[in-house]
Design an enzyme around this catalytic site. Sequence first.
Site, PDB file in Angstrom:
ATOM      1  N   GLY A  69     -13.562 -43.709 -48.131  1.00 49.97           N
ATOM      2  CA  GLY A  69     -13.953 -42.304 -48.330  1.00 49.97           C
ATOM      3  C   GLY A  69     -15.614 -42.235 -47.837  1.00 49.97           C
ATOM      4  CB  THR A  70     -18.388 -44.512 -47.918  1.00 51.20           C
ATOM      5  OG1 THR A  70     -18.439 -44.515 -49.576  1.00 51.20           O
ATOM      6  CG2 THR A  70     -19.791 -44.778 -47.780  1.00 51.20           C
ATOM      7  CB  SER A 194     -11.841 -42.370 -51.283  1.00 53.61           C
ATOM      8  OG  SER A 194     -11.876 -43.557 -51.567  1.00 53.61           O
ATOM      9  CB  ALA A 195      -6.424 -44.400 -50.108  1.00 52.16           C
ATOM     10  CG  HIS A 196     -10.718 -46.928 -53.924  1.00 50.86           C
ATOM     11  ND1 HIS A 196     -11.592 -47.095 -54.966  1.00 50.86           N
ATOM     12  CD2 HIS A 196     -11.527 -46.573 -52.877  1.00 50.86           C
ATOM     13  CE1 HIS A 196     -12.799 -46.940 -54.885  1.00 50.86           C
ATOM     14  NE2 HIS A 196     -12.763 -46.324 -53.568  1.00 50.86           N
ATOM     15  CB  CYS A 320     -32.751 -46.260 -68.988  1.00 55.10           C
ATOM     16  SG  CYS A 320     -32.093 -44.475 -69.188  1.00 55.10           S
TER      17      CYS A 320
END
Lengths: 458, 458
Positions: A69-70, A194-196, A320
């Site tokens: 997807g990225t 994104s498939a996963h 944090c």
Amino acid sequence: MPYFDAASSAPLHPVARQALQASLDEGWADPARLYREGRRARMLLDAAREAAAEAVGCRADELVFTTSGTRAVHAGVAGALAGRRRVGRHLIVSSVEHSSVLHAAEVHEADGGTVTQVAVGRTGVVTPEAYAAALRPDTALACLQSANHEVGTVQPVAEVADVCREAGVPLLVDAAQSLGWGPVVGDWSLLTASAHKWGGPSGVGLLVVRKGVRFAPQGPADERESGRAAGFENIPAIVAAAASLRAVQAEAAEEAVRLRELTDRIRARVPEAVGDVEVVGDPVRRLPGIVTFSCLYVDGETLLHELDRSGFSVSSGSSCTSSTLTPSHVLKAMGVLSEGNVRVSLPSGASAEDVERFLQVLPGAVAGVREKLGAPAPETAVRGDFLVVDAVGKLCPIPVIELAKVIGDVPVGGTVRVLADDEAARLDIPAWCAMRGQEYVGEEPADQGSAYVVRRLA
Amino acid sequence: MPYFDAASSAPLHPVARQALQASLDEGWADPARLYREGRRARMLLDAAREAAAEAVGCRADELVFTTSGTRAVHAGVAGALAGRRRVGRHLIVSSVEHSSVLHAAEVHEADGGTVTQVAVGRTGVVTPEAYAAALRPDTALACLQSANHEVGTVQPVAEVADVCREAGVPLLVDAAQSLGWGPVVGDWSLLTASAHKWGGPSGVGLLVVRKGVRFAPQGPADERESGRAAGFENIPAIVAAAASLRAVQAEAAEEAVRLRELTDRIRARVPEAVGDVEVVGDPVRRLPGIVTFSCLYVDGETLLHELDRSGFSVSSGSSCTSSTLTPSHVLKAMGVLSEGNVRVSLPSGASAEDVERFLQVLPGAVAGVREKLGAPAPETAVRGDFLVVDAVGKLCPIPVIELAKVIGDVPVGGTVRVLADDEAARLDIPAWCAMRGQEYVGEEPADQGSAYVVRRLA
């Protein structure tokens, strides 16, 4: 051992596994070759493309498979911007996009482009009006997620697409979180996924570019996938991705009702059972399986560790104590409490029993963390009718804990100045004031970090 | 049905299949997460990196997994060039590199960089001297394949690496064709490879950047794989790639002897059995499983089709009749005959029986194609002691066929002018002259295309 982090990555769907194994024997050859192994590979690839296109609601020749997807986002943003370079170099994104979109925007800016981040409301939602206001004559592309990955808020994609369409600007929709639940409605121009995230295998993303959208692929030329996704195709994984997308969408309507009921339970019962909790994200317009809340006086990473010890895998937008020392950009953009943040994202098939057990385990886990953190005595110095809390060098959630401990020590109308150099304090002290009915006066520069001024009202 | 195109893509090795299936259950989660599914995924990823690094002969922290060999090359070239931008923007590549390297060089050039292509000899081999001559004070990077993908010629990587090292220039080695046979020897700086070439799954490449090599990843930031390969990791495929690399390398010494004997048979017997054949590539310094030859008066694609009908899957570097109408850049750079080109690349485990059957089938297949193509009568016009063959508008191999038909019609010392506008003629007419002992006089501009002048010597 319940896994409640489907928004990061979902376990492989049985259909994906089956399709993957079935195509290992036929999908390894080069689909560009004309001999029989190549032709078989090409047939599998073509059939997967047809299936995925049907699930997306586009033409097969509008859809290419990327390796994640990225990568789909990076290629989609770069290609769409380059395709409209003559129009201008202005890019619009929402402030709560996935980091892949924001990082693509960063390189565009570093390369001389301009970027407008559209603000969101307290539930994380954008408005079409805000997109309309951001549009300029030189706007090349606008991006909007279909739903937020951290809080599950569903965005008004169709309305924003209309606004963009009217201005002649293409809209790229990052549908990573929602495509398994169904096609993205609206007149968008580009779409990524994104498939996963839907139970497909790792290694497969989708990039859809509607016919008529100007698109100029960037990077070295490569003939595969219409020149939009370089590198040898991973056909077994592509077949598995397409098959599982159809399977997951077929189960979606029923599963959505079931998961929504489970996340509703969490939304309703966590504030009661834990106390000092802010449930974040839109209560209605949201994905079925995601619920996110933040717990005052809690460090998110420690809480995650406690929950992991109890067998629950969840994630947190408050880091944090992680290496970056900054809270999630999504929670920051929403202006909500970020400390002690927990995202529960139920995978398909998550059981009611596991959710009930989570609701039983959580209060004790939070109480344990709060007890551990409650120990340090604040260094306070009385100066007239106000107090100074020196929390410099202390990390979230300590500054807020120390503020809470001393607020009762000044008279109503008196003020507490919290000295802090932790970035999260800027977000969490105002949030605490809103939750506690105290007045947040403002921030002032201090020797080290800032002074956050709070007036006691109650 | 023998598959003889392993240099394109190898069938999945049994160890790869086993490792892939075994890790589907544990490798789907996000390895950046701290809960147990994430920790398990991280362990698998770390172990695969260790195994792959050992097989490459590098440190684990020098190796990242990409989504393909092409992506590894694109990322490696771009990152190395950017890392040394202050030194200069000159890039050296050999003229027989894989298209992924040449395409990366093209974008570098389009972006204002300069590129030197190092020429090769007739066997496809570069010399360290040629690299030394190409080096300049502003050279940022040099690239050299470990072995050629079309003809199997092994390059003198260690020697070229020494030359580069002396000049302080990093050498990137594209080891896609050779890594399964063993680590690349020599003091190289960067290395790339592709798992599906050694029997690993699709979707995995390797990029190795030695410690101390300046490297600045390009494209949008992404924290995965040391910032060098964006996108969610495909861990099951990575595990399978690493496991199969070790398995294949363990079998390599023995299998190399066996395949070399089989390709030696092809090298020796095809010229006898077929006639008018040039076997190309280095006869000694070559990969065990690859043998490439070109057949005069044959169109490569038709021959491939005939061989496919007989059950043999091979590929061709001559694409005279494909959409591009240009012969392979590799054969062109070598200056060898490109028409009727066939590359046989035997996969691990290829049987002697299948190779024998190929040697029986090939002569008939070639003869069939030649017969079909022999039909058209050349349009010739006698002008004194020379002939003009008008082959304008005719595609490879017709111009050469028509030349061969009329060469006997001029007296020894007379000339034939072949008018042709097919790009391949420029390569194939001189090659035919060399094979036939005729003199290639040269090329002259003509009304359409060029006139190729040949003097009859025998």
